[in-house]
Write an enzyme that holds these catalytic residues in place. Structure first.
Site, PDB file in Angstrom:
ATOM      1  N   CYS A 249       0.811  -0.834   0.457  1.00 52.38           N
ATOM      2  CA  CYS A 249      -0.164  -0.039  -0.118  1.00 52.38           C
ATOM      3  C   CYS A 249       1.079   1.404   0.203  1.00 52.38           C
ATOM      4  O   CYS A 249       0.182   2.435  -0.866  1.00 52.38           O
ATOM      5  CB  CYS A 249      -1.065   0.219   1.451  1.00 52.38           C
ATOM      6  SG  CYS A 249       0.271  -0.648   2.864  1.00 52.38           S
ATOM      7  N   GLU A 431      -1.406   2.101  13.653  1.00 53.61           N
ATOM      8  CA  GLU A 431      -1.311   0.928  13.573  1.00 53.61           C
ATOM      9  C   GLU A 431       0.896   0.749  13.789  1.00 53.61           C
ATOM     10  O   GLU A 431       0.677   1.989  13.266  1.00 53.61           O
ATOM     11  CB  GLU A 431      -1.464  -0.290  12.625  1.00 53.61           C
ATOM     12  CG  GLU A 431      -2.700  -0.354  12.314  1.00 53.61           C
ATOM     13  CD  GLU A 431      -3.007  -0.836  11.535  1.00 53.61           C
ATOM     14  OE1 GLU A 431      -2.647  -1.764  10.483  1.00 53.61           O
ATOM     15  OE2 GLU A 431      -4.310  -2.018  12.017  1.00 53.61           O
TER      16      GLU A 431
HETATM   17  N1  LIG Z   1      -2.533   1.146   4.174  1.00 53.46           N
HETATM   18  C1  LIG Z   1      -3.151  -0.474   4.410  1.00 53.46           C
HETATM   19  O1  LIG Z   1      -2.128  -0.355   5.665  1.00 53.46           O
HETATM   20  C2  LIG Z   1      -2.716  -1.216   3.351  1.00 53.46           C
HETATM   21  C3  LIG Z   1      -3.902  -0.542   2.415  1.00 53.46           C
HETATM   22  N2  LIG Z   1      -4.469  -1.379   1.601  1.00 53.46           N
HETATM   23  C4  LIG Z   1      -4.780  -1.668   1.013  1.00 53.46           C
HETATM   24  O2  LIG Z   1      -5.797  -2.665   0.004  1.00 53.46           O
HETATM   25  C5  LIG Z   1      -6.474  -2.678  -1.442  1.00 53.46           C
HETATM   26  C6  LIG Z   1      -6.091  -4.180  -1.682  1.00 53.46           C
HETATM   27  O3  LIG Z   1      -6.991  -4.935  -0.745  1.00 53.46           O
HETATM   28  P1  LIG Z   1      -8.207  -5.361  -1.176  1.00 53.46           P
HETATM   29  O4  LIG Z   1      -8.597  -6.952  -0.340  1.00 53.46           O
HETATM   30  O5  LIG Z   1      -8.125  -5.707  -2.609  1.00 53.46           O
HETATM   31  O6  LIG Z   1      -9.696  -5.036  -0.566  1.00 53.46           O
HETATM   32  P2  LIG Z   1     -10.212  -4.791  -0.226  1.00 53.46           P
HETATM   33  O7  LIG Z   1     -11.189  -3.107   0.408  1.00 53.46           O
HETATM   34  O8  LIG Z   1     -11.149  -4.710  -1.606  1.00 53.46           O
HETATM   35  O9  LIG Z   1     -11.297  -5.601   0.516  1.00 53.46           O
HETATM   36  C7  LIG Z   1     -10.393  -5.341   1.813  1.00 53.46           C
HETATM   37  C8  LIG Z   1     -11.171  -5.908   2.640  1.00 53.46           C
HETATM   38  O10 LIG Z   1     -12.539  -5.971   2.888  1.00 53.46           O
HETATM   39  C9  LIG Z   1     -13.708  -6.531   2.855  1.00 53.46           C
HETATM   40  N3  LIG Z   1     -14.985  -5.666   2.417  1.00 53.46           N
HETATM   41  C10 LIG Z   1     -15.152  -6.103   1.293  1.00 53.46           C
HETATM   42  N4  LIG Z   1     -16.209  -5.169   0.755  1.00 53.46           N
HETATM   43  C11 LIG Z   1     -16.648  -5.161   2.099  1.00 53.46           C
HETATM   44  C12 LIG Z   1     -18.122  -4.191   2.809  1.00 53.46           C
HETATM   45  N5  LIG Z   1     -19.224  -3.661   1.903  1.00 53.46           N
HETATM   46  N6  LIG Z   1     -17.960  -4.878   3.976  1.00 53.46           N
HETATM   47  C13 LIG Z   1     -16.945  -5.095   5.003  1.00 53.46           C
HETATM   48  N7  LIG Z   1     -16.243  -5.910   4.367  1.00 53.46           N
HETATM   49  C14 LIG Z   1     -15.419  -5.732   3.220  1.00 53.46           C
HETATM   50  C15 LIG Z   1     -12.771  -8.244   1.813  1.00 53.46           C
HETATM   51  O11 LIG Z   1     -13.431  -8.924   2.430  1.00 53.46           O
HETATM   52  C16 LIG Z   1     -11.512  -8.046   2.525  1.00 53.46           C
HETATM   53  O12 LIG Z   1     -11.422  -8.681   3.691  1.00 53.46           O
HETATM   54  C17 LIG Z   1      -5.274  -1.400  -1.765  1.00 53.46           C
HETATM   55  O13 LIG Z   1      -6.210  -0.487  -1.666  1.00 53.46           O
HETATM   56  C18 LIG Z   1      -4.350  -0.910  -0.762  1.00 53.46           C
HETATM   57  O14 LIG Z   1      -3.817   0.141  -1.173  1.00 53.46           O
HETATM   58  C19 LIG Z   1      -3.139  -3.013   1.759  1.00 53.46           C
HETATM   59  C20 LIG Z   1      -2.600  -3.181   3.025  1.00 53.46           C
HETATM   60  C21 LIG Z   1      -2.121  -2.417   3.528  1.00 53.46           C
HETATM   61  C1  LIG Z   2       4.350  -2.476   5.414  1.00 56.31           C
HETATM   62  C2  LIG Z   2       2.771  -2.374   5.299  1.00 56.31           C
HETATM   63  C3  LIG Z   2       2.796  -2.803   4.020  1.00 56.31           C
HETATM   64  C4  LIG Z   2       1.236  -2.861   3.638  1.00 56.31           C
HETATM   65  O1  LIG Z   2       0.286  -3.665   4.372  1.00 56.31           O
HETATM   66  O2  LIG Z   2       1.362  -3.045   2.436  1.00 56.31           O
END
Ligand SMILES: NC(=O)C1=CN([C@@H]2O[C@H](COP(=O)(O)OP(=O)(O)OC[C@H]3O[C@@H](n4cnc5c(N)ncnc54)[C@H](O)[C@@H]3O)[C@@H](O)[C@H]2O)C=CC1
Ligand SMILES: CCCC(=O)O
Length: 457
Positions: A249, A431
């Site tokens: 991310c 976090e």
């Molecule tokens: N800032 C951070 O620490 C991080 C951010 N991300 C972000 O996550 C994204 C990629 O991950 P994805 O899994 O594709 O994201 P996503 O938003 O599609 O899903 C994340 C989680 O939310 C759940 N979910 C989906 N719709 C929901 C709803 N309406 N209500 C409750 N839960 C729901 C999914 O099943 C999954 O467990 C990227 O945009 C990335 O940047 C990823 C890792 C770290």
């Molecule tokens: C350091 C955290 C990176 C991620 O969860 O995408």
């Protein structure tokens, strides 16, 4: 009614075949998990910080022993980090007449963790460890693309002595997540994922006045000044773009390079990128594995295609890759990509790709690059980086960058002692670090009268 769903897992088998089928948790299972957590919370929250700490340290030890089977070294240390801040913090405030007040940090209750797929074990640790350390219970829902490692964490907690029900895992996608957020006995939701889902989670949680932590996406700038140590800047740019196939991310995917070193930097970065060994992630010398699944691979390749249509030039990679090992032939591999001739208005520069695609953008002055770095259409603000030997400029630029985490002369180093989280649409709450205790506890103020009650009546 329970729904069956099938998932193709790319880790650790990364060969594009189904290795496990799980059943989605419906409303009934979610309620059961929350009720179990609620019962466990009653006892756990009464334990002292030290008692909780002992059990969680044991879990951290087991994780360390198992480190070889877990993809994330950060997960275990995440646990340690939150332990250091586990003890209730409070203040004593002296008041007139010998009276005084004090504050106590108390747990919230049953917290929900909802995770993305890119760091499944780490995300589960980063949420559950501080939650449990502060005296809460947690129900965690991993992404349906990565359902397994949170279960391993649950087993580790159980082995370490975490009471039954205190950490529960439910499986499923959006519907399961919604049941969790809406549940009346849930006190807090901590979410890692995309911005659109973050908006929905916040809306659902708002109805129950539940606090949320949102760790969302990013499109972070990495600024490389001509006075930098070039070798380190190249390494930093590689770390900022290609770690975990670019599925990070906080990646610094908008690489701004000062014009005087643009050619040299580009040449070096392309040379290093072409050397990245792609293949079986369980092999010691592999540096890049497959992407999470076929649709995501196609999405990332689609960004490269539109970058070309919009005038960017591919200097290397950006195409599908088939490893020589026949067992990997159905894996979701691509070659890491470096794009040049990029402009700020291109989709590869504006949108989060979440894959191994670096966009190089030239700049001339500090003022110009700061304006461009901060002016991303999508209003992300997760991370940013700067490479320079000028220490005053480094701090000046870090102070101006609108991002929750700034790296000076490095990138994508996330020690668990330091808070992590976003500005703007990248979310809020933090976090890691001591500050996380504030997001998993509530503050009670106690007034103590040492004299007589003075009444107005
Ligand atoms: N800032 C951070 O620490 C991080 C951010 N991300 C972000 O996550 C994204 C990629 O991950 P994805 O899994 O594709 O994201 P996503 O938003 O599609 O899903 C994340 C989680 O939310 C759940 N979910 C989906 N719709 C929901 C709803 N309406 N209500 C409750 N839960 C729901 C999914 O099943 C999954 O467990 C990227 O945009 C990335 O940047 C990823 C890792 C770290
Ligand atoms: C350091 C955290 C990176 C991620 O969860 O995408």
């Amino acid at each position: 009614m329970l729904q069956q769903f099938e998932m193709k897992l790319t880790f650790p088998f990364f060969i594009g075949r189904i290795i496990a089928t799980f059943t989605c948790s419906g409303e009934k299972e979610v309620d059961l998990a929350v009720q179990n957590a609620k019962a466990a919370f009653k006892l756990w929250s009464k334990k002292s910080g030290l008692e909780r700490c002992r059990i969680l340290l044991e879990a951290a030890k087991i994780i360390r022993v198992c480190i070889n089977i877990f993809p994330s070294r950060l997960g275990s240390t995440g646990l340690y980090s939150s332990l250091t801040s586990a003890f209730p913090l409070g203040e004593h405030v002296q008041l007139p007449g010998g009276s005084f007040g004090y504050t106590r940090r108390e747990p919230l209750g049953v917290c929900v963790g909802i995770g993305a797929w890119n760091y499944p074990f780490q995300i589960a640790c980063w949420k559950s460890a501080p939650a449990l350390a502060c005296g809460n219970a947690m129900v965690f829902k991993p992404s349906p693309f990565t359902p397994v490692s949170a279960l391993l964490l649950a087993e580790i907690y159980a082995e370490a002595g975490v009471p039954p029900g205190l950490f529960n895992v439910v499986q499923g996608g959006a519907a399961t997540g919604q049941f969790l957020c809406q549940h009346p006995d849930v006190a807090k939701v901590s979410f890692t994922g995309s911005v659109p889902t973050g908006v929905k989670i916040m809306e659902l949680s708002a109805k129950g006045i539940k606090p949320v932590t949102l760790e969302l996406g990013g499109k972070s700038p990495l600024i490389i000044f001509s006075d930098c140590n070039l070798e380190n800047a190249v390494r930093g740019a590689m770390m900022a773009n290609f770690l975990t196939q670019g599925q990070v991310c906080c990646n610094g995917t908008r690489v701004f390079v000062q014009r005087a070193i643009l050619d040299k930097f580009t040449e070096e970065v392309v040379e290093q990128t072409q050397k990245i060994k792609i293949g079986d992630p369980l092999l010691e010398d592999t540096r890049m594995g497959p992407l999470i699944n076929r649709p995501h691979l196609e999405r990332v390749l689609g960004f490269v295609k539109s970058a070309k249509q919009q005038g960017a030039r591919v200097l290397c990679g950006g195409d599908p890759y088939v490893p020589q090992d026949p067992k990997l032939k159905d894996g979701y591999y691509m070659r890491p990509c470096v794009l040049t001739d990029c402009r700020d208005d291109m989709s590869c520069v504006r949108e989060e790709i979440f894959g191994p695609v670096m966009s190089i953008l030239p700049f001339d002055t500090e003022a110009e690059v700061l304006e461009r770095a901060n002016d991303n259409d999508t209003s992300f603000g997760l991370a940013a980086g700067v490479f320079t030997r000028d220490i005053q400029r480094a701090h000046r630029v870090a102070a101006e960058l609108q991002a929750g985490s700034c790296f000076i002369n490095n990138y994508n180093v996330s020690p668990v002692e330091l808070p992590f989280g976003g500005y703007k649409k990248s979310g809020f709450g933090r976090e890691n670090g001591r500050v996380t205790i504030e997001y998993y506890s509530q503050l009670k103020t106690v007034y103590v009268e040492m004299g007589d009650v003075e009444t107005a009546f």
